[in-house]
Write a protein that holds these residues in place. Structure first.
Motif, PDB file in Angstrom:
ATOM      1  N   UNK A   1       0.826  -1.220   0.000  1.00 37.27           N
ATOM      2  CA  UNK A   1       0.000   0.000   0.000  1.00 37.27           C
ATOM      3  C   UNK A   1       0.857   1.265   0.000  1.00 37.27           C
ATOM      4  N   UNK A   2       2.034   1.181   0.600  1.00 34.93           N
ATOM      5  CA  UNK A   2       2.915   2.355   0.658  1.00 34.93           C
ATOM      6  C   UNK A   2       4.055   2.264  -0.345  1.00 34.93           C
ATOM      7  N   UNK A   3       4.038   1.247  -1.188  1.00 36.26           N
ATOM      8  CA  UNK A   3       5.094   1.052  -2.182  1.00 36.26           C
ATOM      9  C   UNK A   3       4.763   1.858  -3.426  1.00 36.26           C
ATOM     10  N   UNK A   4       5.238   3.097  -3.456  1.00 37.10           N
ATOM     11  CA  UNK A   4       4.998   4.025  -4.553  1.00 37.10           C
ATOM     12  C   UNK A   4       6.334   4.577  -5.036  1.00 37.10           C
ATOM     13  N   UNK A   5       6.627   4.419  -6.310  1.00 35.57           N
ATOM     14  CA  UNK A   5       7.904   4.856  -6.877  1.00 35.57           C
ATOM     15  C   UNK A   5       7.633   5.469  -8.249  1.00 35.57           C
ATOM     16  N   UNK A   6       8.351   6.557  -8.569  1.00 35.90           N
ATOM     17  CA  UNK A   6       8.221   7.155  -9.899  1.00 35.90           C
ATOM     18  C   UNK A   6       9.507   7.874 -10.265  1.00 35.90           C
ATOM     19  N   UNK A   7       9.609   8.219 -11.536  1.00 36.52           N
ATOM     20  CA  UNK A   7      10.772   8.957 -12.025  1.00 36.52           C
ATOM     21  C   UNK A   7      12.051   8.145 -11.990  1.00 36.52           C
TER      22      UNK A   7
END
Length: 121
Positions: A72-78
């Motif tokens: 749920x908190x695993x957010x990655x970008x760029x």
């Protein structure tokens, strides 16, 4: 003299038919060649997306062994995507993000968006 007149018209007609047929063949061949290129691009894009998804799953398995990991908190970008997906192409870093542990297409190309939705695990 009558025969010479007819053979001249026949020759002109034959040249016109050959020219028209040449243009038709060029048009038809270019149409089919473009479909082949599009299909190749689609397959390459889908393969990349599939490989990215596999790498994300491997990363999640490794991180699951550590305490406090949550999808749920695993957010990655760029640029940070490179740490999760080492093989990601630089141009794809602006097209994708990881949200809640899933690969999400964020680019502008509608065709690529459809393709990525077809592939997602």
């Amino acid at each position: 003299m009558l025969n010479k007149d007819k053979s001249g018209k026949s020759l002109i007609l034959l040249v016109i038919v050959i020219l028209v047929m040449s243009f038709v063949l060029l048009f038809v061949s270019s149409f089919f060649d473009n479909n082949g290129v599009d299909k190749t691009q689609e397959e390459a894009f889908k393969l990349n997306v599939y490989e990215y998804c596999l790498e994300i799953e491997e990363y999640k398995e490794q991180m699951a062994q550590e305490n406090g990991f949550s999808e749920e908190t695993f957010n990655v970008y760029g640029v940070e995507l490179k740490s999760v997906i080492p093989d990601i192409v630089e141009t794809d870093m602006s097209k994708f993000k990881i949200e809640h542990g899933k690969l999400i297409y964020i680019g502008n190309d509608e065709q690529e968006k459809e393709w990525s939705e077809e592939v997602r695990l």
